[in-house]
Structure formats: C-alpha cells, structure tokens
Motif scaffolding. Structure first.
Motif, PDB file in Angstrom:
ATOM      1  N   GLN A 106      30.890  53.221  16.345  1.00 39.95           N
ATOM      2  CA  GLN A 106      30.571  54.650  16.327  1.00 39.95           C
ATOM      3  C   GLN A 106      30.106  55.017  14.918  1.00 39.95           C
ATOM      4  O   GLN A 106      30.869  54.883  13.954  1.00 39.95           O
ATOM      5  N   ALA A 107      28.864  55.465  14.787  1.00 41.72           N
ATOM      6  CA  ALA A 107      28.326  55.827  13.473  1.00 41.72           C
ATOM      7  C   ALA A 107      27.247  56.878  13.647  1.00 41.72           C
ATOM      8  O   ALA A 107      26.408  56.776  14.552  1.00 41.72           O
ATOM      9  N   ASP A 108      27.258  57.867  12.780  1.00 43.32           N
ATOM     10  CA  ASP A 108      26.222  58.897  12.764  1.00 43.32           C
ATOM     11  C   ASP A 108      26.103  59.595  14.119  1.00 43.32           C
ATOM     12  O   ASP A 108      25.012  59.944  14.573  1.00 43.32           O
ATOM     13  N   GLY A 109      27.236  59.775  14.788  1.00 41.99           N
ATOM     14  CA  GLY A 109      27.234  60.461  16.074  1.00 41.99           C
ATOM     15  C   GLY A 109      26.697  59.637  17.225  1.00 41.99           C
ATOM     16  O   GLY A 109      26.447  60.188  18.306  1.00 41.99           O
ATOM     17  N   ARG A 110      26.533  58.316  17.019  1.00 43.34           N
ATOM     18  CA  ARG A 110      25.974  57.460  18.050  1.00 43.34           C
ATOM     19  C   ARG A 110      26.908  56.299  18.348  1.00 43.34           C
ATOM     20  O   ARG A 110      27.722  55.904  17.507  1.00 43.34           O
ATOM     21  N   THR A 111      26.772  55.749  19.542  1.00 42.81           N
ATOM     22  CA  THR A 111      27.504  54.550  19.927  1.00 42.81           C
ATOM     23  C   THR A 111      26.539  53.371  19.955  1.00 42.81           C
ATOM     24  O   THR A 111      25.533  53.408  20.655  1.00 42.81           O
ATOM     25  N   HIS A 112      26.845  52.346  19.191  1.00 42.51           N
ATOM     26  CA  HIS A 112      26.054  51.124  19.153  1.00 42.51           C
ATOM     27  C   HIS A 112      26.870  49.989  19.762  1.00 42.51           C
ATOM     28  O   HIS A 112      28.081  49.903  19.548  1.00 42.51           O
ATOM     29  N   ASP A 113      26.213  49.115  20.487  1.00 40.23           N
ATOM     30  CA  ASP A 113      26.799  47.822  20.855  1.00 40.23           C
ATOM     31  C   ASP A 113      25.999  46.789  20.075  1.00 40.23           C
ATOM     32  O   ASP A 113      24.812  46.571  20.350  1.00 40.23           O
ATOM     33  N   ILE A 114      26.617  46.148  19.077  1.00 41.92           N
ATOM     34  CA  ILE A 114      25.840  45.366  18.110  1.00 41.92           C
ATOM     35  C   ILE A 114      25.788  43.872  18.426  1.00 41.92           C
ATOM     36  O   ILE A 114      25.259  43.095  17.622  1.00 41.92           O
ATOM     37  N   VAL A 115      26.316  43.446  19.581  1.00 45.67           N
ATOM     38  CA  VAL A 115      26.156  42.047  19.987  1.00 45.67           C
ATOM     39  C   VAL A 115      25.307  41.989  21.253  1.00 45.67           C
ATOM     40  O   VAL A 115      25.456  42.815  22.160  1.00 45.67           O
ATOM     41  N   LYS A 131      39.153  17.810  15.181  1.00 47.29           N
ATOM     42  CA  LYS A 131      39.147  19.211  14.786  1.00 47.29           C
ATOM     43  C   LYS A 131      38.372  20.068  15.770  1.00 47.29           C
ATOM     44  O   LYS A 131      37.731  19.558  16.669  1.00 47.29           O
ATOM     45  N   VAL A 132      38.429  21.396  15.584  1.00 50.58           N
ATOM     46  CA  VAL A 132      38.049  22.335  16.642  1.00 50.58           C
ATOM     47  C   VAL A 132      37.241  23.542  16.211  1.00 50.58           C
ATOM     48  O   VAL A 132      36.858  23.684  15.074  1.00 50.58           O
ATOM     49  N   VAL A 133      37.082  24.429  16.970  1.00 55.55           N
ATOM     50  CA  VAL A 133      36.543  25.745  17.257  1.00 55.55           C
ATOM     51  C   VAL A 133      36.013  26.632  16.140  1.00 55.55           C
ATOM     52  O   VAL A 133      36.494  26.626  15.026  1.00 55.55           O
ATOM     53  N   THR A 134      35.003  27.396  16.503  1.00 55.62           N
ATOM     54  CA  THR A 134      34.435  28.406  15.628  1.00 55.62           C
ATOM     55  C   THR A 134      33.790  29.477  16.508  1.00 55.62           C
ATOM     56  O   THR A 134      33.489  29.221  17.668  1.00 55.62           O
ATOM     57  N   PRO A 135      33.568  30.689  15.973  1.00 54.65           N
ATOM     58  CA  PRO A 135      32.882  31.702  16.773  1.00 54.65           C
ATOM     59  C   PRO A 135      31.376  31.520  16.744  1.00 54.65           C
ATOM     60  O   PRO A 135      30.844  30.878  15.855  1.00 54.65           O
ATOM     61  N   HIS A 136      30.709  32.102  17.689  1.00 50.26           N
ATOM     62  CA  HIS A 136      29.246  32.003  17.777  1.00 50.26           C
ATOM     63  C   HIS A 136      28.768  33.390  18.185  1.00 50.26           C
ATOM     64  O   HIS A 136      28.732  33.720  19.359  1.00 50.26           O
ATOM     65  N   TRP A 137      28.422  34.235  17.202  1.00 52.18           N
ATOM     66  CA  TRP A 137      28.112  35.641  17.455  1.00 52.18           C
ATOM     67  C   TRP A 137      26.631  35.894  17.292  1.00 52.18           C
ATOM     68  O   TRP A 137      26.019  35.457  16.324  1.00 52.18           O
ATOM     69  N   GLY A 138      26.048  36.668  18.202  1.00 50.16           N
ATOM     70  CA  GLY A 138      24.651  37.058  18.096  1.00 50.16           C
ATOM     71  C   GLY A 138      24.533  38.554  17.863  1.00 50.16           C
ATOM     72  O   GLY A 138      24.890  39.354  18.736  1.00 50.16           O
ATOM     73  N   PHE A 139      24.020  38.959  16.695  1.00 51.17           N
ATOM     74  CA  PHE A 139      23.988  40.371  16.307  1.00 51.17           C
ATOM     75  C   PHE A 139      22.576  40.931  16.337  1.00 51.17           C
ATOM     76  O   PHE A 139      21.602  40.254  15.999  1.00 51.17           O
ATOM     77  N   ASN A 140      22.475  42.202  16.725  1.00 52.58           N
ATOM     78  CA  ASN A 140      21.300  43.010  16.472  1.00 52.58           C
ATOM     79  C   ASN A 140      21.820  44.407  16.185  1.00 52.58           C
ATOM     80  O   ASN A 140      22.436  45.041  17.057  1.00 52.58           O
ATOM     81  N   LEU A 141      21.587  44.893  14.959  1.00 49.84           N
ATOM     82  CA  LEU A 141      22.165  46.161  14.524  1.00 49.84           C
ATOM     83  C   LEU A 141      21.325  47.358  14.904  1.00 49.84           C
ATOM     84  O   LEU A 141      21.682  48.495  14.581  1.00 49.84           O
ATOM     85  N   GLU A 142      20.193  47.114  15.587  1.00 49.61           N
ATOM     86  CA  GLU A 142      19.305  48.203  15.988  1.00 49.61           C
ATOM     87  C   GLU A 142      19.091  48.271  17.493  1.00 49.61           C
ATOM     88  O   GLU A 142      18.439  49.184  17.985  1.00 49.61           O
ATOM     89  N   ALA A 143      19.622  47.310  18.230  1.00 38.51           N
ATOM     90  CA  ALA A 143      19.286  47.185  19.647  1.00 38.51           C
ATOM     91  C   ALA A 143      19.650  48.425  20.445  1.00 38.51           C
ATOM     92  O   ALA A 143      18.963  48.785  21.404  1.00 38.51           O
ATOM     93  N   SER A 144      20.726  49.104  20.057  1.00 43.74           N
ATOM     94  CA  SER A 144      21.169  50.275  20.814  1.00 43.74           C
ATOM     95  C   SER A 144      20.364  51.522  20.499  1.00 43.74           C
ATOM     96  O   SER A 144      20.655  52.600  21.023  1.00 43.74           O
TER      97      SER A 144
END
Length: 435
Positions: free
Chosen positions: A35-44, A206-219
């Motif tokens: 939630q920023a600047d009165g808007r809701t973004h989904d950034i993944v 050994k194991v695991v790590t996250p794998h995140w895909g971001f777009n900060l403007e998509a919404s």
C-alpha cells in the motif's frame, strides 16, 4: 486442494502497508501487496489462480534441495571428513540438473506448523520472537521432509522456513538516514523476511533458496491504459559485486554464468537501469558479493541452543528498535522511479542470480488481472520477456566441485550442522517525480 489455499500474512497495525499470500504448495509467494500513495500494488508476477503455479514453475517458490544448476552425473562429495555421493538428475537442456531435479521443493506441499506440531530447527530463544499460533498473523513457519535418495541426494533432510512481515520502525513511517533532506526522504513500509533452516538425519548435502520475480510497476497498468508494454527495463538495479581480483576459484571455474562489474559494461549494476545496454539474450547471470562480515550459513549442533539469529533479522529497518546485529549489510536494491517503490535486500548468502525473464513465452501461462492480464492460462496475454526481475540469493553454483572450497563455502551440509539462510527485503516508498 489445501496446498493451494492461500495463507494471508498481515501487519498488526491499523494502517498496514504490506500483506502477502503464501501457498503451502512449493511454499509459493503468490501475492505481495504493498500500500503506497493511496494505491494497492502486487509487486510479484505470477498466475491469477493459485493452482496455475503448477504450470508456471519457479515463480516465487522455494527451490531445493539445491538452488540453481549442477552438472548432471554422480559426484563424490566430502566435508569435514564425511563423504558421500550425489547423483544430479537431468531436467534442463542436456547437461544440467536445475533447482534440485525433476521434482524439487517447489513442486511439493509444505506443512504449516502449529502449537501441536511446533518447529524443531528454531531454538527456544528464537521462538520467543515468533510465537506459533494456529491462526498465522504476521508470521508463519512451514516444514518439508525430504527422504534419503530424493532426486539423487543423500540423507533424510528436514527443512523449516520462517516467513514474516515486519512493521516500520517509525510511527510516521519515515525512513531517515544521516544528512537526509525532505527531497530525499523515503517512507518505510515494512519488511519481508525468509529464514531457512535445514538438518540432515544422515548423509550430507545443502538446500533451498527463494526465487522471486518482481515488477514494481505492473499494478499501474490501468493507469497506463495499456499503451506502454509491461517491462522492468526502466527499473534501476544496484548489486554490490565482487571484482575479478576478489573472486574465488569457485566463482571463476565452476560457474559459466558468473559476471563481474567491469565499469561501463552491461554487468556493471551500480544504480543502472536494467534496460541500459540490455544484452540481446537478457540477463541470466550470477553476481558474487564482495567479502563482508557475513552471518554464518551453518550452526554447529553443539551450540544450537545458545544462538539467536532471529531477533535482529526481525527488527524494523529503522526507528528506536532498529539494529544490524546478526544481519549483513544491504547488497541489492531494485527501484522504480515511476511507482516510487524501492526494495532493499540483505542476506547471508554469497551472491545473487539475476534473471530478467528472457526465456518466457507470453502465449503460455497466465498473467494476474491486477497486472493487466486476463488471468487465464494460455490466453496469449501472459508475461513476456523482460517483464520481471528475478532475484535468487545463494552461494556460488556447484562450489563443492572446486577442491579449493573444501570444508569452506562448499555448499555442503553435514549431520553435525544446521543450515541457516536468511533473505530480508525492506520495502520503501518515495514520492515519484511528476513528468
């Protein structure tokens, strides 16, 4: 199916700025709301329907047992005098085992832990900061048990992952640094934390790590009227990178995808637009971080009950309770001047894989409705090349193959250790300049 029912984590404040939906299937970050600047973004990025993650692999999921690529075949492994073998199974191209093999941790259901079935890889001191409840609010812990021989890896492996949201440190949410002016002032919206623990009952790996895909403007697609193509090439990416003179043998000889920051080149990610000197084939490269005081990736079992690697990583990024402590310095920043959103990452891992989503086909898969898509599978309006910045934090690829890394950062784990991996993402906002 229950593994596709989202578990919602929210901040307890009256004006929450962050929320996320986690799917037990693959421990997938389905949505990250800001939630920023009165808007809701989904950034993944990702599909609209949770079940569609089965068709869009490695989109914001946990990957493991091993993150990234291992040459196919049987490899002898040894650490601290304990030896074994791992057989890497082909699942990419003709020579590579990717993200733990054909059925990795991204394809399996994880168990949400409760007071009746509490975590075992976080000690009493650490659990005091993350009380376990039957109804998760701002944090949750999940478990996955991988049997001996799973995907060619030796030893029964128990993995537990803490997922948490952290509130801003200042009540007015302003993020202040020494010398800041009003023009440079940012707002602290909170933080997202993943802490990964793993323990072997026998064998070693050994194991695991996250794998995140971001777009900060998509919404913001509805504001753009569809006139501008969805892209991250206008995002600014900063990676603190190891120079060639600081590189280890492992990063030079084991991975063919390690890149170094030669000034003025496409791989010099010093506050550079992703689209500036964008490679013809996009980015799919590993960047080793420079040497720094790093939080350990292994906890000796003998001292496990005495440590507390959770308290500091769960503190606000600023404010009266902020502290660095058992955290490393920030190593990656991703910024959109258009939306005003900024992500700041710190981790105890040795580098980051940056993938600009080059090998994707918009005719396949689905795009979220909030990102301007229909939400339908194979509708022809999915995410195209360059529409996301994937960040995957881990040590150098297949470092155990380099004899110079023996008993060091060899990406192996033995039965007398607990694996400790954390990634933290601080979310900030700065009023974008009007064009």
């Amino acid at each position: 199916m229950a593994e596709f029912n989202p578990i919602l984590l929210t901040l307890p404040s009256l004006t929450p700025s962050l929320a996320l939906e986690i799917l037990p299937s693959g421990l997938t970050l389905h949505r990250l709301f800001v939630q920023a600047d009165g808007r809701t973004h989904d950034i993944v990025i990702g599909p609209e329907a949770p079940e569609d993650h089965t068709f869009q692999k490695y989109t914001n999921t946990i990957v493991g047992r091993y993150s990234n690529r291992i040459p196919v075949g049987t490899h002898k492994i040894e650490r601290n005098g304990i030896s074994s073998e791992v057989t890497a199974i082909l699942n990419e191209g003709t020579r590579v085992s990717l993200h733990g093999g054909p059925t990795g941790f991204d394809a399996l259901p994880w168990t949400l832990l409760t007071p009746e079935d509490p975590p075992t890889l976080f000690n009493a001191k650490e659990l005091a900061h993350i009380p376990i409840s039957s109804s998760p609010s701002s944090h949750a812990v999940f478990r996955l048990v991988s049997p001996d021989g799973d995907q060619g890896f030796p030893g029964k492996l128990i993995t537990e992952v803490l997922v948490a949201l952290i509130e801003p440190g200042h009540q007015d949410r302003k993020y202040r640094k020494p010398g800041d002016t009003a023009e440079n002032e940012e707002y602290d919206l909170g933080s997202v934390v993943f802490v990964y623990r793993a323990k072997l009952d026998e064998g070693d790996k050994k194991v695991v790590t996250p794998h995140w895909g971001f777009n900060l403007e998509a919404s913001q697609r509805e504001l753009q009227g569809g006139a501008e193509p969805l892209s991250v090439k206008g995002h600014t990416l900063t990676i603190k990178m190891r120079s060639p003179t600081e590189s280890s043998n492992a990063t030079q000889t084991v991975s063919q995808r390690v890149s170094f920051p030669s000034a003025g080149t496409p791989h010099d990610h010093a506050a550079k637009l992703i689209g500036d000197q964008y490679p013809e084939m996009g980015y799919d490269d590993y960047y080793a971080f420079p040497p720094f005081k790093k939080v350990s990736t292994r906890i000796p079992l003998a001292s496990f009950s005495e440590i507390d690697f959770v308290q500091d990583v769960l503190r606000p990024s600023n404010g009266p309770n902020a502290a660095q402590g058992n955290r490393s310095a920030p190593v990656v920043e991703l910024v959109s001047g258009k939306s005003g959103l900024k992500l700041v990452f710190d981790t105890n891992q040795g580098g980051v894989m940056f993938y600009s989503f080059a090998w994707t086909n918009p005719q396949k898969g689905a795009r979220k409705k909030i990102h301007g898509g229909s939400g339908l599978q194979n509708h022809g309006d999915s995410y195209g090349s360059g529409t996301a910045a994937f960040l995957e934090f881990h040590d150098p690829l297949a470092a155990f193959l380099d004899p110079a890394n023996k008993d060091k950062e060899d990406t192996l784990l033995t039965t007398d250790e607990i694996y400790h991996n954390y990634v933290r993402c601080d979310v900030r906002f700065k009023e974008p300049k009007k064009e």
